[in-house]
Design a protein around this motif. Structure first.
Motif, short mmCIF file in Angstrom:
data_model
loop_
_atom_site.label_atom_id
_atom_site.label_comp_id
_atom_site.label_asym_id
_atom_site.label_seq_id
_atom_site.Cartn_x
_atom_site.Cartn_y
_atom_site.Cartn_z
N LEU A 32 -28.18 -138.17 6.26
CA LEU A 32 -27.86 -136.73 6.30
C LEU A 32 -26.74 -136.32 5.35
CD1 LEU A 32 -28.08 -136.14 10.16
CD2 LEU A 32 -29.81 -135.60 8.43
N GLU A 33 -26.07 -137.28 4.75
CA GLU A 33 -24.97 -136.97 3.81
C GLU A 33 -25.51 -136.11 2.67
OE1 GLU A 33 -21.18 -137.07 3.22
OE2 GLU A 33 -21.62 -139.11 3.86
N ASP A 34 -24.81 -135.02 2.37
CA ASP A 34 -25.18 -134.12 1.26
C ASP A 34 -26.62 -133.61 1.37
OD1 ASP A 34 -22.64 -134.46 0.09
OD2 ASP A 34 -23.31 -136.32 -0.86
N ARG A 35 -27.04 -133.34 2.58
CA ARG A 35 -28.40 -132.85 2.82
C ARG A 35 -28.33 -131.63 3.73
NH1 ARG A 35 -33.31 -136.38 5.51
NH2 ARG A 35 -34.82 -134.68 5.48
N ALA A 36 -29.26 -130.73 3.55
CA ALA A 36 -29.36 -129.56 4.44
C ALA A 36 -29.72 -130.03 5.84
CB ALA A 36 -30.43 -128.60 3.91
N LEU A 47 -30.31 -131.56 13.08
CA LEU A 47 -29.52 -132.73 12.77
C LEU A 47 -28.69 -132.39 11.53
CD1 LEU A 47 -32.15 -135.57 13.25
CD2 LEU A 47 -30.50 -134.65 14.90
N GLN A 48 -27.40 -132.54 11.66
CA GLN A 48 -26.49 -132.14 10.60
C GLN A 48 -25.27 -133.06 10.66
OE1 GLN A 48 -24.98 -128.19 11.11
NE2 GLN A 48 -23.93 -128.20 9.14
N LEU A 49 -24.82 -133.54 9.52
CA LEU A 49 -23.66 -134.41 9.47
C LEU A 49 -22.38 -133.58 9.40
CD1 LEU A 49 -22.64 -137.34 9.26
CD2 LEU A 49 -22.70 -137.05 6.78
N VAL A 50 -21.53 -133.76 10.41
CA VAL A 50 -20.23 -133.09 10.45
C VAL A 50 -19.18 -134.15 10.75
CG1 VAL A 50 -18.82 -131.39 11.68
CG2 VAL A 50 -21.23 -130.92 11.26
N ARG A 51 -18.11 -134.14 10.00
CA ARG A 51 -17.00 -135.07 10.25
C ARG A 51 -15.89 -134.27 10.93
NH1 ARG A 51 -18.16 -139.76 7.28
NH2 ARG A 51 -19.77 -139.40 5.73
N VAL A 120 -14.47 -138.16 13.53
CA VAL A 120 -15.64 -138.52 14.33
C VAL A 120 -16.88 -137.92 13.69
CG1 VAL A 120 -16.75 -138.23 16.58
CG2 VAL A 120 -14.31 -138.74 16.45
N VAL A 121 -17.94 -138.72 13.60
CA VAL A 121 -19.21 -138.25 13.05
C VAL A 121 -19.98 -137.54 14.17
CG1 VAL A 121 -21.44 -138.97 12.11
CG2 VAL A 121 -19.33 -140.02 11.28
N ASP A 122 -20.25 -136.26 13.94
CA ASP A 122 -21.08 -135.47 14.85
C ASP A 122 -22.40 -135.18 14.15
OD1 ASP A 122 -19.26 -135.39 16.98
OD2 ASP A 122 -18.24 -133.63 16.17
N ILE A 123 -23.46 -135.05 14.95
CA ILE A 123 -24.80 -135.04 14.37
C ILE A 123 -25.70 -133.92 14.88
CG2 ILE A 123 -26.90 -136.43 14.07
CD1 ILE A 123 -25.02 -138.87 14.86
N VAL A 124 -25.64 -133.60 16.16
CA VAL A 124 -26.63 -132.73 16.79
C VAL A 124 -26.05 -131.32 16.97
CG1 VAL A 124 -28.09 -132.37 18.82
CG2 VAL A 124 -27.61 -134.70 18.02
N SER A 125 -26.80 -130.34 16.49
CA SER A 125 -26.43 -128.94 16.67
C SER A 125 -27.57 -128.25 17.41
CB SER A 125 -26.20 -128.28 15.31
OG SER A 125 -25.82 -126.93 15.47
N LEU A 126 -27.22 -127.49 18.42
CA LEU A 126 -28.24 -126.78 19.21
C LEU A 126 -28.37 -125.33 18.77
CD1 LEU A 126 -27.33 -128.13 22.76
CD2 LEU A 126 -29.04 -129.01 21.18
#
Length: 181
Positions: A32-36, A47-51, A120-126
């Motif tokens: 997911l790095e550098d991806r929409a 699914l979205q990569l957030v630090r 912390v790596v977060d991944i899931v957005s609702l």
């Protein structure tokens, strides 16, 4: 080896949560790095990569080291309490909290920008791809929340760590000092 089966259950759940958390974070960083954001279930989940340098809801972003110390304290307290554990419900709840705390603690220790300050790596957005409707989260966060809810339910139902059940009546007697019949 741990003799108490409830402590073994707690450890198994914690290790399972930790493993799933680490694997999903490694995959998220790789894919997911550098991806929409990736839309799933018609936009219910993204699914979205957030630090995240902060706590839940990105609170306390300037206090990553404090959050690390709090996570270490939670782990230590759970490990100390585990000696008295005789309840399956408490074993499950504490295992979820412990596994989640260890998952996010692993990020805080080993991820950039450095030890005790890692994001912390977060991944899931609702519902929305950017966390506007609900903050972006990970497996560890879900486990901590689920374990916390279960702990509250156990307490409300009068379930004790050692497997005993308490009732409102026996609590009232204990608080006012009267002796049971």
């Amino acid at each position: 080896m741990v003799a108490n089966p409830k402590v073994r259950l707690l450890a198994l759940i914690a290790l399972l949560v930790l493993a799933v958390d680490i694997v999903t974070k490694v995959l998220a960083v790789a894919e997911l790095e550098d991806r929409a954001p990736v839309q799933l279930l018609g936009g219910l989940v993204y699914l979205q990569l957030v630090r995240n340098p902060g706590a839940a809801f990105s609170l306390a972003t300037g206090y990553t080291w404090v959050l690390t110390i709090v996570a270490i304290a939670v782990v230590v307290v759970i490990l100390r309490v585990a000696r008295r554990l005789r309840s399956t419900g408490w074993a499950v709840a504490l295992g979820l909290v412990l596994g989640g705390a260890l998952g996010n603690l692993t990020d805080r220790i080993f991820r950039s920008p450095g030890p005790l300050q890692g994001h912390v790596v977060d991944i899931v957005s609702l519902f929305t791809p950017d966390g506007r409707a609900w903050p972006v989260f990970n497996t560890a966060d879900s486990s901590i929340v689920s374990g916390g809810v279960l702990l509250v339910l156990l307490a409300l139902l009068g379930r004790e760590l050692d497997g005993r059940r308490t009732s409102g009546e026996s609590k009232d007697r204990a608080e006012d000092g009267s002796v049971g019949e």
